[in-house]
Design a protein around this motif. Structure first.
Motif, PDB file in Angstrom:
ATOM      1  N   ALA A 173      -6.721  -7.118 -12.573  1.00  0.00           N
ATOM      2  CA  ALA A 173      -7.013  -7.028 -11.142  1.00  0.00           C
ATOM      3  C   ALA A 173      -7.150  -5.568 -10.713  1.00  0.00           C
ATOM      4  CB  ALA A 173      -5.882  -7.707 -10.358  1.00  0.00           C
ATOM      5  N   ALA A 174      -6.354  -4.676 -11.297  1.00  0.00           N
ATOM      6  CA  ALA A 174      -6.461  -3.265 -10.942  1.00  0.00           C
ATOM      7  C   ALA A 174      -7.799  -2.681 -11.352  1.00  0.00           C
ATOM      8  CB  ALA A 174      -5.318  -2.474 -11.592  1.00  0.00           C
ATOM      9  N   LEU A 175      -8.332  -3.163 -12.457  1.00  0.00           N
ATOM     10  CA  LEU A 175      -9.633  -2.654 -12.911  1.00  0.00           C
ATOM     11  C   LEU A 175     -10.737  -3.011 -11.928  1.00  0.00           C
ATOM     12  CD1 LEU A 175     -11.277  -1.272 -15.103  1.00  0.00           C
ATOM     13  CD2 LEU A 175     -11.458  -3.471 -16.288  1.00  0.00           C
ATOM     14  N   VAL A 176     -10.734  -4.268 -11.408  1.00  0.00           N
ATOM     15  CA  VAL A 176     -11.739  -4.690 -10.403  1.00  0.00           C
ATOM     16  C   VAL A 176     -11.591  -3.857  -9.134  1.00  0.00           C
ATOM     17  CG1 VAL A 176     -12.512  -6.625  -8.990  1.00  0.00           C
ATOM     18  CG2 VAL A 176     -11.850  -7.014 -11.366  1.00  0.00           C
ATOM     19  N   ALA A 177     -10.342  -3.712  -8.657  1.00  0.00           N
ATOM     20  CA  ALA A 177     -10.115  -2.923  -7.444  1.00  0.00           C
ATOM     21  C   ALA A 177     -10.542  -1.473  -7.637  1.00  0.00           C
ATOM     22  CB  ALA A 177      -8.637  -2.991  -7.063  1.00  0.00           C
ATOM     23  N   SER A 178     -10.357  -0.920  -8.815  1.00  0.00           N
ATOM     24  CA  SER A 178     -10.739   0.462  -9.074  1.00  0.00           C
ATOM     25  C   SER A 178     -12.244   0.656  -8.985  1.00  0.00           C
ATOM     26  CB  SER A 178     -10.221   0.864 -10.458  1.00  0.00           C
ATOM     27  OG  SER A 178     -10.643   2.165 -10.799  1.00  0.00           O
ATOM     28  N   ARG A 179     -12.965  -0.301  -9.509  1.00  0.00           N
ATOM     29  CA  ARG A 179     -14.430  -0.183  -9.420  1.00  0.00           C
ATOM     30  C   ARG A 179     -14.898  -0.255  -7.979  1.00  0.00           C
ATOM     31  NH1 ARG A 179     -15.671  -4.212 -14.572  1.00  0.00           N
ATOM     32  NH2 ARG A 179     -15.076  -2.688 -16.201  1.00  0.00           N
ATOM     33  N   GLN A 180     -14.321  -1.164  -7.164  1.00  0.00           N
ATOM     34  CA  GLN A 180     -14.688  -1.248  -5.746  1.00  0.00           C
ATOM     35  C   GLN A 180     -14.326   0.057  -5.022  1.00  0.00           C
ATOM     36  OE1 GLN A 180     -16.351  -3.754  -4.321  1.00  0.00           O
ATOM     37  NE2 GLN A 180     -16.395  -2.627  -2.372  1.00  0.00           N
ATOM     38  N   VAL A 212     -15.534   5.361  -2.234  1.00  0.00           N
ATOM     39  CA  VAL A 212     -15.300   6.805  -2.239  1.00  0.00           C
ATOM     40  C   VAL A 212     -16.611   7.569  -2.268  1.00  0.00           C
ATOM     41  CG1 VAL A 212     -14.387   8.681  -3.645  1.00  0.00           C
ATOM     42  CG2 VAL A 212     -12.984   6.684  -3.221  1.00  0.00           C
ATOM     43  N   ILE A 213     -17.607   7.057  -2.982  1.00  0.00           N
ATOM     44  CA  ILE A 213     -18.905   7.730  -3.028  1.00  0.00           C
ATOM     45  C   ILE A 213     -19.548   7.737  -1.643  1.00  0.00           C
ATOM     46  CG2 ILE A 213     -21.248   7.538  -3.954  1.00  0.00           C
ATOM     47  CD1 ILE A 213     -19.968   6.455  -6.540  1.00  0.00           C
ATOM     48  N   ALA A 214     -19.445   6.612  -0.893  1.00  0.00           N
ATOM     49  CA  ALA A 214     -19.994   6.553   0.470  1.00  0.00           C
ATOM     50  C   ALA A 214     -19.276   7.541   1.384  1.00  0.00           C
ATOM     51  CB  ALA A 214     -19.881   5.117   1.010  1.00  0.00           C
ATOM     52  N   ILE A 215     -17.979   7.617   1.253  1.00  0.00           N
ATOM     53  CA  ILE A 215     -17.202   8.558   2.090  1.00  0.00           C
ATOM     54  C   ILE A 215     -17.599   9.994   1.775  1.00  0.00           C
ATOM     55  CG2 ILE A 215     -14.872   9.436   2.513  1.00  0.00           C
ATOM     56  CD1 ILE A 215     -13.858   6.582   2.040  1.00  0.00           C
ATOM     57  N   THR A 216     -17.911  10.283   0.541  1.00  0.00           N
ATOM     58  CA  THR A 216     -18.313  11.635   0.158  1.00  0.00           C
ATOM     59  C   THR A 216     -19.599  12.042   0.863  1.00  0.00           C
ATOM     60  OG1 THR A 216     -17.272  11.328  -2.000  1.00  0.00           O
ATOM     61  CG2 THR A 216     -18.883  13.100  -1.805  1.00  0.00           C
ATOM     62  N   GLU A 217     -20.572  11.144   0.944  1.00  0.00           N
ATOM     63  CA  GLU A 217     -21.835  11.464   1.623  1.00  0.00           C
ATOM     64  C   GLU A 217     -21.600  11.713   3.108  1.00  0.00           C
ATOM     65  OE1 GLU A 217     -24.280   8.154   0.736  1.00  0.00           O
ATOM     66  OE2 GLU A 217     -24.634   8.723  -1.379  1.00  0.00           O
ATOM     67  N   ALA A 218     -20.791  10.854   3.790  1.00  0.00           N
ATOM     68  CA  ALA A 218     -20.509  11.040   5.220  1.00  0.00           C
ATOM     69  C   ALA A 218     -19.767  12.346   5.462  1.00  0.00           C
ATOM     70  CB  ALA A 218     -19.680   9.859   5.740  1.00  0.00           C
ATOM     71  N   THR A 219     -18.864  12.704   4.605  1.00  0.00           N
ATOM     72  CA  THR A 219     -18.112  13.957   4.776  1.00  0.00           C
ATOM     73  C   THR A 219     -19.017  15.173   4.648  1.00  0.00           C
ATOM     74  OG1 THR A 219     -16.164  12.844   3.838  1.00  0.00           O
ATOM     75  CG2 THR A 219     -16.115  15.229   3.942  1.00  0.00           C
ATOM     76  N   ALA A 248     -13.110  10.484  -6.109  1.00  0.00           N
ATOM     77  CA  ALA A 248     -14.126   9.629  -6.729  1.00  0.00           C
ATOM     78  C   ALA A 248     -14.085   9.776  -8.241  1.00  0.00           C
ATOM     79  CB  ALA A 248     -15.507  10.007  -6.183  1.00  0.00           C
ATOM     80  N   THR A 249     -13.965  11.048  -8.699  1.00  0.00           N
ATOM     81  CA  THR A 249     -13.916  11.267 -10.149  1.00  0.00           C
ATOM     82  C   THR A 249     -12.670  10.634 -10.756  1.00  0.00           C
ATOM     83  OG1 THR A 249     -15.096  13.359  -9.830  1.00  0.00           O
ATOM     84  CG2 THR A 249     -13.948  13.048 -11.922  1.00  0.00           C
ATOM     85  N   GLU A 250     -11.525  10.847 -10.067  1.00  0.00           N
ATOM     86  CA  GLU A 250     -10.285  10.292 -10.595  1.00  0.00           C
ATOM     87  C   GLU A 250     -10.264   8.777 -10.553  1.00  0.00           C
ATOM     88  OE1 GLU A 250      -7.247  12.096  -8.343  1.00  0.00           O
ATOM     89  OE2 GLU A 250      -7.468  14.097  -9.263  1.00  0.00           O
ATOM     90  N   THR A 251     -10.952   8.198  -9.554  1.00  0.00           N
ATOM     91  CA  THR A 251     -11.024   6.728  -9.485  1.00  0.00           C
ATOM     92  C   THR A 251     -11.772   6.176 -10.668  1.00  0.00           C
ATOM     93  OG1 THR A 251     -10.946   6.843  -7.075  1.00  0.00           O
ATOM     94  CG2 THR A 251     -11.723   4.787  -8.054  1.00  0.00           C
ATOM     95  N   VAL A 252     -12.874   6.852 -11.009  1.00  0.00           N
ATOM     96  CA  VAL A 252     -13.640   6.415 -12.185  1.00  0.00           C
ATOM     97  C   VAL A 252     -12.795   6.563 -13.438  1.00  0.00           C
ATOM     98  CG1 VAL A 252     -15.679   6.874 -13.573  1.00  0.00           C
ATOM     99  CG2 VAL A 252     -15.839   6.941 -11.085  1.00  0.00           C
ATOM    100  N   THR A 253     -12.053   7.730 -13.509  1.00  0.00           N
ATOM    101  CA  THR A 253     -11.196   7.941 -14.680  1.00  0.00           C
ATOM    102  C   THR A 253     -10.071   6.916 -14.750  1.00  0.00           C
ATOM    103  OG1 THR A 253     -11.654  10.307 -14.509  1.00  0.00           O
ATOM    104  CG2 THR A 253      -9.783   9.655 -15.870  1.00  0.00           C
TER     105      THR A 253
END
Length: 486
Positions: free
Chosen positions: A254-261, A266-273, A431-436
């Motif tokens: 379940a943590a793996l699915v949540a991590s991908r979401q 996080v990528i969307a938040i990066t563009e808005a920031t 975002a990078t750490e989430t992917v990691t």
């Protein structure tokens, strides 16, 4: 007290007894038909005994007592030989001199033989000239007296050497006995010390062994209790590890699915920031421009304020000059008035002077009135300048306030710009750490499976350790029993 002194003390009692025995012998043994004055001889013998006794009472065994008793003893023998004058035993009694000299050896002092020998020799020589029958039967000659003196001297010399040797031997024996006693005392003390030390060492050894056994038992018992508690904790921990590993394995999917979401969000938040940071940069530029304009206005207001100040100083200087002129006009008016008074007093001769004074007075009055008007204008200008200065000060204060507000706004915008940049950077890192983290979750799932297997091995090892701990308690008890029995 040494052995020599103890021998002299015992001998002194014996010698006093011999003195009184000789006195008794002179009293009852002197032949009544012998030498004349038998009573006097007995009294002299008793006197010598009393003299020796008094010396012994006063000086005990001192040098004086030894000399007096020795002379008294020899003197009694002289009286006894004298008392047996004409008796067949008189020649035999000469041997009593040798016996008493031998008795005097009991003092253990070779020096007493010298005065005794001299007394005997003097006795023989004196009586040989005065009353030869009182020393030798039938009288005698001087050669016989010298022969007896030589014989007594030889005996005295031999006795002196014997007494000196005997005393040296006694003193040496006493020293050796003292040394032997000291050595025996030291040996006894050493034996007692050895026995005491041995007993103390044995007691100390037993005490140390018992203390060591008790301390060892206390520590081993504590360690055993700690090991048993640790085994129980280890068994419980292994069970918890198995349960935790199973739960981690279930939750890792379940943590793996949540991590991908989360990575997508996080990528969307990066563009808005990034867009927000661009907007804050433009606001910062506009605020800096406004601050620059406010600064220019402040500089111009300060320039105007300086010029108004110069004008106020110049107006003040003009006022000072006007006051000087007014003062001069008043003085001139007074001088003109004084001149008119003088001209009137002179009469017709001062008529022309009075006309001039009148004109001067008129000019002074006009000058005074003109200076008063100028002073009024100067005061009005001063009031206007002061009002202008107050207005410029108020404007400058307002501009300063506006400048501070602009600076504060610029600082806030700068902070917001920095914060926005930091947020953008953190979001990018997140975002990078989430992917990691997504990749690590797979590793966690595998580690959880391995942890479950390790927990099973730990439980088995805990059982083995518990069995070995029981065996160790048994061995330690046997070991401590042997130590306490030693």
């Amino acid at each position: 007290m040494g052995e020599v002194e103890r021998l002299r003390i015992r001998f002194a009692r014996l010698l006093i007894a011999i003195l009184w025995a000789n006195a008794a012998l002179l009293l009852i043994g002197t032949p009544s038909d012998g030498a004349p004055h038998a009573t006097t001889i007995s009294a002299a013998g008793a006197a010598l005994a009393i003299l020796g006794t008094l010396a012994w009472r006063l000086d005990r065994i001192g040098w004086v007592t030894r000399q007096i008793t020795s002379i008294a003893l020899v003197g009694q023998v002289m009286l006894l030989v004298y008392g047996f004058a004409g008796h067949p035993y008189q020649a035999d009694l000469h041997m009593y001199f040798f016996a008493m000299l031998a008795v005097l050896a009991g003092w253990l002092d070779w020096r007493i033989f010298l005065p005794a020998t001299m007394a005997i020799s003097a006795h023989h020589l004196t009586l040989s000239f005065v009353y030869s029958a009182g020393v030798f039967p039938g009288g005698g000659d001087i050669k016989r007296a010298f022969l007896h003196g030589a014989i007594v001297a030889v005996q005295a010399g031999a006795l002196s050497w014997i007494v000196w040797s005997l005393r040296q031997a006694v003193e040496a024996s006493e020293r050796e006995r003292a040394e032997a006693d000291a050595a025996r005392a030291i040996a006894d003390e050493a034996r007692q010390d050895v026995a005491t030390t041995t007993a103390r060492a044995a007691r100390e050894r037993r005490r140390i062994l018992h203390d060591l056994a008790n301390e060892f038992e206390r520590k081993i018992a504590g360690i055993a209790r700690a090991v048993i508690a640790s085994i129980a904790s280890l068994r419980a921990a292994s069970e918890q590890m198995r349960m935790g590993a199973a739960e981690v394995s279930q939750r890792s999917g379940a943590a793996l699915v949540a991590s991908r979401q989360s990575s997508s969000n996080v990528i969307a938040i990066t563009e808005a920031t990034s867009e927000l940071a661009t907007s804050f940069t433009e606001v910062d530029r506009q605020v800096n421009e406004a601050a620059r304009l406010v600064g220019d206005t402040t500089q111009q207001a300060l320039t105007v304020l300086d010029r108004v100040g110069d004008l106020s100083r110049k107006v003040h200087e003009i006022g000072n000059v006007t006051q000087v002129i007014s003062t001069i006009a008043r003085h001139t008016n007074l001088l003109a008035l004084n001149a008119s008074i003088e001209a009137a007093r002179i009469g017709n001769m001062g008529g022309g002077f009075a006309v001039v004074a009148h004109e001067i007075k008129g000019l002074a009055d006009e000058t005074w009135r003109a200076t008063e008007q100028i002073q009024g204008q100067i005061d009005a200008i001063s009031l206007s300048g002061a009002d202008a200065i107050k207005a410029i000060d108020a404007m400058t204060a307002t501009i300063d306030t506006l400048n501070q507000i602009s600076g504060a706004v610029a600082a806030v915008v700068e902070k917001q710009n920095v914060a926005t940049a930091g947020i953008a950077e953190n979001v990018r890192r997140a975002a990078t750490e989430t992917v990691t983290a997504g990749s690590h979750i797979d590793i966690v799932s595998r580690v959880a499976d391995e942890t479950g297997e390790a927990a099973n091995h730990v439980a088995d090892s805990a059982d083995v350790l518990s069995s070995q701990s029981s065996d160790l308690d048994t061995e330690v008890a046997d070991f401590l029993g042997r130590i306490r029995a030693a």
